[in-house]
Design a protein around this motif. Structure first.
Motif, PDB file in Angstrom:
ATOM      1  N   GLU A  69      -2.405  -1.541  -4.347  1.00 12.91           N
ATOM      2  CA  GLU A  69      -1.741  -2.703  -4.943  1.00 12.91           C
ATOM      3  C   GLU A  69      -0.630  -3.230  -4.058  1.00 12.91           C
ATOM      4  O   GLU A  69      -0.131  -4.334  -4.270  1.00 12.91           O
ATOM      5  CB  GLU A  69      -1.210  -2.342  -6.337  1.00 12.91           C
ATOM      6  CG  GLU A  69       0.027  -1.445  -6.360  1.00 12.91           C
ATOM      7  CD  GLU A  69      -0.244   0.032  -6.021  1.00 12.91           C
ATOM      8  OE1 GLU A  69      -1.420   0.385  -5.828  1.00 12.91           O
ATOM      9  OE2 GLU A  69       0.710   0.803  -5.948  1.00 12.91           O
ATOM     10  N   LYS A  70      -0.209  -2.412  -3.072  1.00 14.38           N
ATOM     11  CA  LYS A  70       0.859  -2.857  -2.173  1.00 14.38           C
ATOM     12  C   LYS A  70       0.254  -3.544  -0.954  1.00 14.38           C
ATOM     13  O   LYS A  70      -0.829  -3.190  -0.500  1.00 14.38           O
ATOM     14  CB  LYS A  70       1.686  -1.653  -1.701  1.00 14.38           C
ATOM     15  CG  LYS A  70       2.563  -1.036  -2.766  1.00 14.38           C
ATOM     16  CD  LYS A  70       3.671  -0.225  -2.105  1.00 14.38           C
ATOM     17  CE  LYS A  70       4.732   0.170  -3.108  1.00 14.38           C
ATOM     18  NZ  LYS A  70       4.353   1.356  -3.862  1.00 14.38           N
ATOM     19  N   GLN A  98       6.063   6.376   0.708  1.00 14.76           N
ATOM     20  CA  GLN A  98       5.311   7.377  -0.032  1.00 14.76           C
ATOM     21  C   GLN A  98       3.920   7.465   0.590  1.00 14.76           C
ATOM     22  O   GLN A  98       3.404   6.481   1.129  1.00 14.76           O
ATOM     23  CB  GLN A  98       5.190   6.972  -1.505  1.00 14.76           C
ATOM     24  CG  GLN A  98       6.491   7.007  -2.272  1.00 14.76           C
ATOM     25  CD  GLN A  98       7.000   8.426  -2.498  1.00 14.76           C
ATOM     26  OE1 GLN A  98       6.222   9.369  -2.606  1.00 14.76           O
ATOM     27  NE2 GLN A  98       8.320   8.577  -2.556  1.00 14.76           N
ATOM     28  N   GLN A 137       0.777  13.202  -1.143  1.00  7.35           N
ATOM     29  CA  GLN A 137      -0.148  12.695  -2.168  1.00  7.35           C
ATOM     30  C   GLN A 137      -0.524  13.761  -3.188  1.00  7.35           C
ATOM     31  O   GLN A 137      -0.571  13.499  -4.377  1.00  7.35           O
ATOM     32  CB  GLN A 137      -1.408  12.169  -1.478  1.00  7.35           C
ATOM     33  CG  GLN A 137      -2.492  11.793  -2.482  1.00  7.35           C
ATOM     34  CD  GLN A 137      -3.461  10.792  -1.928  1.00  7.35           C
ATOM     35  OE1 GLN A 137      -3.099   9.957  -1.114  1.00  7.35           O
ATOM     36  NE2 GLN A 137      -4.694  10.868  -2.372  1.00  7.35           N
ATOM     37  N   GLN A 167      -3.702   1.655   5.720  1.00  7.03           N
ATOM     38  CA  GLN A 167      -3.972   1.599   4.284  1.00  7.03           C
ATOM     39  C   GLN A 167      -5.466   1.836   4.115  1.00  7.03           C
ATOM     40  O   GLN A 167      -6.278   0.945   4.337  1.00  7.03           O
ATOM     41  CB  GLN A 167      -3.559   0.236   3.722  1.00  7.03           C
ATOM     42  CG  GLN A 167      -3.608   0.160   2.205  1.00  7.03           C
ATOM     43  CD  GLN A 167      -3.089  -1.169   1.686  1.00  7.03           C
ATOM     44  OE1 GLN A 167      -3.307  -2.203   2.300  1.00  7.03           O
ATOM     45  NE2 GLN A 167      -2.413  -1.143   0.550  1.00  7.03           N
ATOM     46  N   GLN A 222      -2.202   3.471  -2.727  1.00  5.64           N
ATOM     47  CA  GLN A 222      -1.406   2.350  -3.215  1.00  5.64           C
ATOM     48  C   GLN A 222      -2.025   1.025  -2.753  1.00  5.64           C
ATOM     49  O   GLN A 222      -1.381   0.261  -2.010  1.00  5.64           O
ATOM     50  CB  GLN A 222       0.063   2.491  -2.796  1.00  5.64           C
ATOM     51  CG  GLN A 222       0.288   3.145  -1.447  1.00  5.64           C
ATOM     52  CD  GLN A 222       1.695   3.717  -1.273  1.00  5.64           C
ATOM     53  OE1 GLN A 222       2.643   3.375  -1.964  1.00  5.64           O
ATOM     54  NE2 GLN A 222       1.833   4.596  -0.297  1.00  5.64           N
ATOM     55  N   ARG A 274       0.366   8.030  -0.607  1.00  4.31           N
ATOM     56  CA  ARG A 274      -0.550   8.126  -1.748  1.00  4.31           C
ATOM     57  C   ARG A 274      -1.439   6.901  -1.765  1.00  4.31           C
ATOM     58  O   ARG A 274      -1.304   6.020  -0.908  1.00  4.31           O
ATOM     59  CB  ARG A 274       0.199   8.268  -3.062  1.00  4.31           C
ATOM     60  CG  ARG A 274       1.218   7.178  -3.352  1.00  4.31           C
ATOM     61  CD  ARG A 274       2.202   7.684  -4.360  1.00  4.31           C
ATOM     62  NE  ARG A 274       2.633   9.007  -3.931  1.00  4.31           N
ATOM     63  CZ  ARG A 274       3.681   9.677  -4.385  1.00  4.31           C
ATOM     64  NH1 ARG A 274       4.416   9.183  -5.330  1.00  4.31           N
ATOM     65  NH2 ARG A 274       4.006  10.846  -3.930  1.00  4.31           N
TER      66      ARG A 274
END
Lengths: 378, 139
Positions: free
Chosen positions: A19-20, A13, A173, A109, A17, A15
Motif C-alpha cells: 500500500e506504500k 520497516q 517481518q 518492493q 507493504q 514487511r
C-alpha cells in the motif's frame, strides 16, 4: 584501511507493504540516516542507489523529495548484493576524494511483483528451465550434504537461531514465534532439502547509509575494508559448491585491506536467504574449515551469546529480503551493534563487525557479485 | 483509495516466465535423436573449454576463438533436487539436476522421475520437454 567513515544509518520497516509507494520506504530510511549522521540534507554530495526491481526511475523519484537537484547519482544492480554494491561504490568514491559525503540507498518492493518465490528470469538459461532460487540453493545443499555428511537438523539449526534472534528485531517481518528444529523440518517442502522455514520471506523495505570523510564525531564508525567482486565461471571444473568462491574472493580482499583475520571479527551479518547460504558463507569467510560450517550454529558459536554471533538481527530469514534493501539493512544492524545501541539484540563483544552479501542467479557463474565490508569502533 | 492493482498497470516486467512477453530462448539445445543425439554448443579451439551456449564472442577462459561443438548426452550428476512449488508453467513435484556431460560442460536438466539421485549417478539426456533438457538414470 579505507580512510572512510560511516556517518549514519536508517531503515524502513521490513514487511509486506504494497500500500506504500516505494519512494515512501526510501524516504523513511533516508530521513533516519540523515538524522543519525547529524547532517543537513544539503551536505549530501552524491547518491548511489542499489535496487533490482526498481522500478526504472525510482532513484529520481526518491531524489525529488530530497531537494538535492543535480547531484551526481547512479543506480547499480547486482542481484541480492545491490545495496552493498551501492555502498561499496560510495566508499570508493569518498576514499578516492571524489566526494566528502555520499548517501547510499538500497530499496526494493517485492510484494507488488511476486506473490511467492521470485519468478525465475526468462532470459537466463537456467531460469528459462524453471530453476527457482530455492532450487539453486537446494542443489548446493544436496551436494554439500552428500559430500560432507551434513544433516537436515544442522541446516534447520540456522533457521532456529536466526528466527529466534529476529523476535527482538522490531523492524523484522517475522516476529511471531521462533520454531523448533522439528517445526523447521516439518514445514512445507519447497525444494529438497529446503523447507519453507529455511527460506527467507518476500518483503518490502529500504535501508540508507551515509558515508563520508573523517570528521571528529564520536558516533562515526571506521570502514576498515570494503571489497566487491563480480562473478567468475562456475562449471564442471569448479571444486566448490556454487557461491563459495565469490564470497571467498571478496573476503580475502577485505581481510587484507583491514589487516585482520577471521578470528578478530566480533559480530557478523551475512546473506542467509536460505539456511545453506549461511553455512557456505561462513566457510568462505574463514570462520570454519570446508565441511565444518554446519557445526557453527548447533555448537552455539554463532548464537547471539556465542563467540562470534552471526545475524543477530534475525538475518534475511527473519527480516525478509527486499533484494536491493537487504545489504543496507545488514550494515545498519552492524552499525547499531558496534555502537552498542542494538537493545535486546545487543551482543557482548562489539568492536569489529563484518557484513557479507552475495547476489546470484545468473547461470554458470559463481555469483553475480559479492561484497564484504569490515567496520570497527574507532 | 482504489483496491491495489485493480484497473491500473502493475509493475510486472516483460520477460518474466509468468505474465510476461516471449523472449529469445537461452537454453541449451538438443540436436538429433537416438545415437546421433548431442547437446550443441561451442568449444574453444585453443584450450578446448566447452560452453553450453552459442554466440559468445570468444573463449571465456583463454580468449581463444570458439567453434561449434557437439557434446555427449551422457554424464554424471553433480547434484539434484526435487522442487515442490509451482514455477512458471511447471507443476510440482519436478526434479532438476546439474549434469556434467562426459566430454562437455555442466548443464541443468529435468529428471524424468521426481526423485533425488546420488552424486555421480550416470544420467542420459533422452529428449526435451517444452524445450527443457530431460535426463534419466542410464541403464
Amino acid at each position: 584501511m579505507t580512510g572512510v567513515m560511516l556517518w549514519g544509518v536508517g531503515t524502513s520497516q521490513y514487511r509486506l507493504q504494497p500500500e506504500k509507494r516505494v519512494e515512501e520506504l526510501a524516504w523513511t530510511a533516508i530521513a533516519e540516516a540523515v538524522a543519525d549522521a547529524g547532517i543537513q540534507p544539503w551536505q549530501i554530495e552524491a547518491i548511489v542507489v542499489g535496487t533490482v526491481f526498481g522500478p526504472p526511475g525510482v532513484a529520481t523519484r526518491v531524489q525529488r523529495g530530497l531537494g538535492l537537484p543535480g547531484v551526481p547519482m547512479w543506480t547499480v544492480e547486482n542481484a541480492c548484493a545491490s545495496g552493498t554494491s551501492a555502498y561499496h561504490e560510495a566508499v570508493e568514491a569518498v576514499r578516492r576524494g571524489r566526494f566528502g559525503c555520499v548517501l547510499v540507498l538500497g530499496v526494493d518492493q517485492m510484494s507488488t511483483l511476486f506473490s511467492g518465490a521470485i519468478v525465475p528470469e526468462a532470459t537466463d538459461p537456467e531460469g528459462a528451465s524453471s530453476l527457482p532460487l530455492p532450487g539453486l540453493y537446494a542443489l548446493q545443499a544436496q551436494r554439500y550434504m552428500q559430500e560432507f555428511g551434513v544433516t537436515p537438523e544442522q541446516l534447520a539449526a540456522i533457521a532456529v537461531k536466526n528466527k529466534r534472534n529476529g523476535l527482538d528485531n522490531p523492524r523484522a517481518q517475522l516476529r511471531d514465534k521462533a520454531p523448533t528444529i522439528e517445526e523447521v523440518l516439518s514445514s512445507r517442502m519447497i525444494a529438497e532439502p529446503l523447507t519453507f522455514l529455511q527460506c527467507c520471506p518476500t518483503t518490502d523495505g529500504a535501508g540508507a547509509v551515509i558515508v563520508g570523510r573523517e570528521r571528529n564525531n564520536p558516533n562515526d564508525l571506521r570502514i576498515e575494508a570494503s571489497a566487491m567482486v563480480s562473478g567468475a565461471l562456475w562449471d564442471h571444473r569448479s571444486p566448490d559448491v556454487w557461491g563459495y568462491a565469490s564470497v571467498a574472493r571478496a573476503a580475502e580482499q577485505a581481510y587484507e585491506q583491514a589487516g585482520r583475520s577471521p578470528a578478530e571479527i566480533d559480530v557478523l551479518e551475512v546473506h542467509d536467504a536460505f539456511t545453506i547460504g549461511e553455512i557456505i558463507t561462513l566457510e568462505a569467510l574463514g570462520l570454519a574449515p570446508r565441511g565444518k560450517g554446519a557445526e557453527l550454529a548447533p555448537s552455539g558459536h554463532t548464537a547471539r551469546d556465542g563467540a562470534q554471533p552471526v545475524n543477530p538481527s534475525g538475518g534475511l530469514l527473519s527480516r525478509g529480503h527486499p533484494l536491493g534493501g537487504t545489504g543496507t539493512a545488514q550494515i545498519a544492524e552492524i552499525a547499531w551493534q558496534l555502537r552498542g545501541t542494538a537493545g535486546a539484540r545487543q551482543v557482548a563483544r562489539h568492536r569489529v563487525g563484518l557484513v557479507e552479501t552475495m547476489g546470484g542467479g545468473a547461470a554458470g557463474m559463481d555469483g553475480n557479485a559479492c561484497v564484504v565490508t569490515i567496520l570497527s569502533v574507532p | 483509495m482504489s483496491e491495489l492493482g485493480v484497473g491500473r498497470p502493475t509493475k510486472r516486467r516483460p520477460g518474466a516466465a509468468v505474465g510476461g512477453l516471449p523472449v529469445a530462448d537461452p537454453r541449451p539445445v538438443l540436436d538429433g535423436a537416438g545415437a546421433d543425439a548431442a547437446v550443441v554448443g561451442l568449444r574453444c579451439t585453443q584450450c578446448r573449454y566447452p560452453v553450453p551456449q552459442r554466440r559468445i564472442p570468444w573463449c571465456p577462459v583463454c580468449y581463444g576463438s570458439v567453434a561449434e561443438a557437439r557434446f555427449a548426452t551422457t554424464g554424471i550428476a553433480w547434484s539434484s533436487t526435487v522442487v515442490q512449488i509451482a514455477v512458471g508453467g511447471r507443476k510440482p513435484p519436478f526434479a532438476l539436476a546439474y549434469l556434467d556431460l562426459d566430454d562437455g560442460p555442466r548443464v541443468l536438466v529435468h529428471l524424468a522421475e521426481p526423485a533425488v539421485v546420488p552424486i555421480g549417478t550416470r544420467l542420459r539426456i533422452t529428449g526435451t520437454d517444452d524445450g527443457d533438457l530431460v535426463a534419466e538414470v542410464a541403464a
